[in-house]
Every structure is written in C-alpha cells, then in structure tokens.
Scaffold this motif. Structure first.
Motif, PDB file in Angstrom:
ATOM      1  N   SER A   1       0.207  38.023  42.786  1.00 50.38           N
ATOM      2  CA  SER A   1       0.688  39.043  42.025  1.00 50.38           C
ATOM      3  C   SER A   1      -0.243  40.422  41.293  1.00 50.38           C
ATOM      4  O   SER A   1      -1.211  39.764  40.407  1.00 50.38           O
ATOM      5  CB  SER A   1       1.914  38.434  41.090  1.00 50.38           C
ATOM      6  OG  SER A   1       2.135  39.500  40.070  1.00 50.38           O
TER       7      SER A   1
ATOM      8  N   LEU B   1      -0.708  43.451  38.882  1.00 48.88           N
ATOM      9  CA  LEU B   1       0.208  44.434  37.836  1.00 48.88           C
ATOM     10  C   LEU B   1      -0.514  45.928  37.223  1.00 48.88           C
ATOM     11  O   LEU B   1      -1.605  46.086  37.269  1.00 48.88           O
ATOM     12  CB  LEU B   1       0.918  43.774  36.683  1.00 48.88           C
ATOM     13  CG  LEU B   1       1.054  43.953  35.630  1.00 48.88           C
ATOM     14  CD1 LEU B   1       2.611  44.287  35.844  1.00 48.88           C
ATOM     15  CD2 LEU B   1       1.677  43.537  34.752  1.00 48.88           C
TER      16      LEU B   1
ATOM     17  N   LYS C   1       3.125  40.344  45.801  1.00 43.62           N
ATOM     18  CA  LYS C   1       3.744  41.264  44.760  1.00 43.62           C
ATOM     19  C   LYS C   1       2.706  42.263  44.130  1.00 43.62           C
ATOM     20  O   LYS C   1       2.379  41.668  43.403  1.00 43.62           O
ATOM     21  CB  LYS C   1       4.545  40.355  43.821  1.00 43.62           C
ATOM     22  CG  LYS C   1       5.725  40.954  43.517  1.00 43.62           C
ATOM     23  CD  LYS C   1       6.624  40.411  42.607  1.00 43.62           C
ATOM     24  CE  LYS C   1       7.314  40.536  41.392  1.00 43.62           C
ATOM     25  NZ  LYS C   1       8.370  41.350  42.696  1.00 43.62           N
TER      26      LYS C   1
ATOM     27  N   THR D   1       3.832  44.483  41.031  1.00 38.75           N
ATOM     28  CA  THR D   1       4.552  45.823  40.601  1.00 38.75           C
ATOM     29  C   THR D   1       3.452  46.985  39.681  1.00 38.75           C
ATOM     30  O   THR D   1       2.524  46.964  38.487  1.00 38.75           O
ATOM     31  CB  THR D   1       5.162  44.419  39.114  1.00 38.75           C
ATOM     32  OG1 THR D   1       5.342  43.834  40.326  1.00 38.75           O
ATOM     33  CG2 THR D   1       6.194  45.752  38.343  1.00 38.75           C
TER      34      THR D   1
ATOM     35  N   ALA E   1       4.218  49.032  36.421  1.00 38.01           N
ATOM     36  CA  ALA E   1       4.652  49.631  34.868  1.00 38.01           C
ATOM     37  C   ALA E   1       4.208  51.128  35.084  1.00 38.01           C
ATOM     38  O   ALA E   1       3.354  50.718  34.446  1.00 38.01           O
ATOM     39  CB  ALA E   1       4.854  48.711  33.910  1.00 38.01           C
TER      40      ALA E   1
ATOM     41  N   ALA F   1       4.920  49.117  46.780  1.00 37.80           N
ATOM     42  CA  ALA F   1       5.341  47.817  45.613  1.00 37.80           C
ATOM     43  C   ALA F   1       6.713  48.861  45.549  1.00 37.80           C
ATOM     44  O   ALA F   1       6.957  49.492  45.553  1.00 37.80           O
ATOM     45  CB  ALA F   1       3.549  48.962  44.692  1.00 37.80           C
ATOM     46  N   GLU F   2       6.674  48.285  43.819  1.00 38.56           N
ATOM     47  CA  GLU F   2       7.846  48.224  42.956  1.00 38.56           C
ATOM     48  C   GLU F   2       6.881  48.590  41.700  1.00 38.56           C
ATOM     49  O   GLU F   2       6.043  48.426  41.540  1.00 38.56           O
ATOM     50  CB  GLU F   2       8.937  46.878  42.772  1.00 38.56           C
ATOM     51  CG  GLU F   2       9.539  46.914  41.621  1.00 38.56           C
ATOM     52  CD  GLU F   2      10.278  46.152  41.387  1.00 38.56           C
ATOM     53  OE1 GLU F   2      11.239  46.001  40.498  1.00 38.56           O
ATOM     54  OE2 GLU F   2       9.872  44.970  41.572  1.00 38.56           O
TER      55      GLU F   2
ATOM     56  N   ARG G   1       8.528  50.228  38.216  1.00 38.65           N
ATOM     57  CA  ARG G   1       9.528  50.083  36.936  1.00 38.65           C
ATOM     58  C   ARG G   1       9.169  51.557  36.263  1.00 38.65           C
ATOM     59  O   ARG G   1       7.974  51.204  35.256  1.00 38.65           O
ATOM     60  CB  ARG G   1       9.370  49.041  36.507  1.00 38.65           C
ATOM     61  CG  ARG G   1       9.505  47.777  37.605  1.00 38.65           C
ATOM     62  CD  ARG G   1       9.595  46.879  36.734  1.00 38.65           C
ATOM     63  NE  ARG G   1       9.509  45.724  37.374  1.00 38.65           N
ATOM     64  CZ  ARG G   1       9.901  44.211  37.090  1.00 38.65           C
ATOM     65  NH1 ARG G   1       9.675  43.753  35.846  1.00 38.65           N
ATOM     66  NH2 ARG G   1       9.987  43.390  38.184  1.00 38.65           N
TER      67      ARG G   1
ATOM     68  N   VAL H   1       6.879  42.606  31.106  1.00 39.59           N
ATOM     69  CA  VAL H   1       6.914  42.410  32.479  1.00 39.59           C
ATOM     70  C   VAL H   1       5.845  41.404  32.621  1.00 39.59           C
ATOM     71  O   VAL H   1       5.522  41.132  33.653  1.00 39.59           O
ATOM     72  CB  VAL H   1       6.225  44.152  32.631  1.00 39.59           C
ATOM     73  CG1 VAL H   1       6.298  44.255  34.280  1.00 39.59           C
ATOM     74  CG2 VAL H   1       7.716  44.384  32.394  1.00 39.59           C
TER      75      VAL H   1
ATOM     76  N   GLU I   1       7.027  37.738  33.003  1.00 41.04           N
ATOM     77  CA  GLU I   1       8.178  38.057  34.872  1.00 41.04           C
ATOM     78  C   GLU I   1       6.885  38.453  36.124  1.00 41.04           C
ATOM     79  O   GLU I   1       7.070  37.111  36.416  1.00 41.04           O
ATOM     80  CB  GLU I   1       8.869  39.561  34.627  1.00 41.04           C
ATOM     81  CG  GLU I   1      10.098  39.194  35.348  1.00 41.04           C
ATOM     82  CD  GLU I   1      10.169  40.048  35.790  1.00 41.04           C
ATOM     83  OE1 GLU I   1      10.885  40.271  37.216  1.00 41.04           O
ATOM     84  OE2 GLU I   1      10.074  41.836  34.794  1.00 41.04           O
ATOM     85  N   THR I   2       5.982  38.502  35.844  1.00 44.43           N
ATOM     86  CA  THR I   2       4.942  39.237  36.998  1.00 44.43           C
ATOM     87  C   THR I   2       4.171  37.975  37.004  1.00 44.43           C
ATOM     88  O   THR I   2       3.538  37.571  38.436  1.00 44.43           O
ATOM     89  CB  THR I   2       4.780  40.465  37.473  1.00 44.43           C
ATOM     90  OG1 THR I   2       3.485  41.019  36.659  1.00 44.43           O
ATOM     91  CG2 THR I   2       5.863  41.386  36.899  1.00 44.43           C
TER      92      THR I   2
END
Length: 264
Positions: free
Chosen positions: A27, A29, A55, A57, A59, A99-100, A102, A124, A127-128
């Motif tokens: 992951s 971030l 993954k 993510t 922010a 990527a995702e 948010r 976050v 979670e990630t």
C-alpha cells in the motif's frame, strides 16, 4: 525500474505473493495539498506502484480551487464550478495512474490544519496501512498550503501508530516517508536524495498530466524536469546499467533514516 546489481531500490520492493495465504497487496499513501500536486510531483512513483499491483490511495486535501485555478477564474467560473472542474481532472488523472483519490475539500489558500482533518487522515492511515508515504517537503515559501499538508501528513502518521489514540482501525507501523519535489526546489531546501527511474511509465504520467487542463502551463515544465532528473540519475548510476537513452526520473527526499542491513 533499472538499477545496479545489489543496489537497494529507492522505494521498498513489493512483497512476493504466496500460492496460499497470500499477503495483502502493498500500500502506498500520497498526502497532497491540491488536486494537481500528486500528478506533477509523484505521478511516476504512483504509476510504478500501481503497475506492480500495489494499492495506491491519494488523500487530496483541497481542490486547489482558489490558488491553482487561475484559468477557470478568468473564464468567469464560480467557486463550485471550479471545484467540480478540478475534481474531475484529478479523478481522471488518478484513474490513468491506477490510483484511488479521496477528496477532503478542506479549502485552499489557506489550507488550515484542524483536529477534524487530522482525525480523518489518521483514519485513512489506519485503513490503508501504508508501506510507503509520499507527501510535500517541509518548506515552500511560495505556497503555504504545501508545508501545511506536510505537517498534517507527518502528525497523522505518528498518531496512527499510537494505540491510545482514538478512532477506528488498527494501528500502523512506521512507514518510510518520501518528500516529492516542490516547484521551486532551490528555494525550498530540497535536495534530490532519491532519484526514481520512471522511464517505463513516463507516457502514463504525461497522459495523467494532460488531464489537468486548468494548469496546462505546467505540462512542459514537468516534462523538462523529468528529463533533467533523468540526466542526473544516469550521472549517478554508474556505467553499463542498460538505462534508456532518454531516462526520465523524479526526485525525492527522505526525512527519516533509511533502514538497511548493509551499505550499498
């Protein structure tokens, strides 16, 4: 990404999956102040991680609606219209990179740290469960939102490790942090301590950059920067590594020590 034999990767390598009981995907971030920052500064790292099956993510604390959307303001757009434009651009760019994203919609110019924002970032993190964190460096005399995002990213990282800090999710370890390059590195105390070869995903990054029509004036600037950092990468990589004739790269700093069992 090409590197010398036995040389450590600038970013930790992904875990090897097992036939049974495979570990979760690694992951990454990314904590970014504005809708375009993650593309210009870390689009290559994001695309590389996604290509490895990690993954990613993002922010995104603000849309950059006030300070980084001059073209839309000159066109007579309203604040809400500009937010919608920047959100759409960032979503399309993130999708290109794999990527995702948010959106926190915390408001820019200025971005103000609050307890609520910190709590949301801690959630976050938990979670990630990031293996790597990318964010802004501590200094930027031209844009106070970037250091503000840095402070929140680092504070939330520490709080997310504290078993006594309230909030949902499991506590995290201590993921390594990489600062991506600011727009004016020489004015922001930035040193290119890590040079990441993004040649294999350069076209993906360029495609993501072209999603950001509100800041089209930056497309060529960040293309030229990738070329310059690529030249610097080759200069420091040693001979006979099979690097592409035109190597493209991104630069990063490390605020915390690198952990290693050997020096290489």
């Amino acid at each position: 990404m090409t590197q010398a034999a036995n040389a450590p990767a600038p970013f930790p390598e992904p875990s090897t999956s097992l036939e049974q009981g495979a570990p979760p995907a690694r992951s990454t971030l990314v904590v970014t102040a504005h809708a375009g920052d993650f593309v210009w500064r870390a689009g290559g790292a994001i695309a590389l991680a996604a290509a490895r099956g990690e993954k990613v993510t993002i922010a995104c604390l603000t849309f950059g609606e006030r300070g980084e959307s001059a073209k839309a303001w000159r066109e007579g757009r309203t604040l809400e219209e500009i937010k919608a434009i920047r959100r759409d651009e960032a979503e399309r760019a993130a999708a290109v990179l794999g990527a995702e994203v948010r959106f926190f919609d915390a408001g820019d110019y200025p971005l103000v740290a609050t307890a609520e924002l910190t709590d949301r970032l801690v959630e976050v993190y938990r979670e990630t469960q990031p293996d790597v964190v990318l964010t802004h460096p501590t200094e930027d005399p031209y844009n106070g939102d970037h250091p503000a995002a840095n402070r929140m990213a680092l504070e939330a990282r520490v709080l997310a490790q504290a078993i006594g800090y309230p909030g949902p999710g499991e506590i995290i370890g201590a993921p390594p942090v990489f600062y991506f390059e600011p727009h004016q590195p020489e004015m922001s105390g930035f040193r290119p301590e890590v040079l990441l070869d993004i040649t294999e995903v350069w076209e993906t990054k360029r495609k993501a950059m072209e999603c950001l029509g509100a800041q089209q004036h930056l497309w060529d600037y960040y293309t030229d920067l990738a070329v310059r950092r690529g030249v610097q990468l080759k200069r420091n990589a040693g001979p006979n590594l099979g690097l592409a004739h035109k190597t493209m790269a991104e630069a990063y700093m490390r605020p915390y020590p690198q952990i290693a069992k050997e020096l290489a």
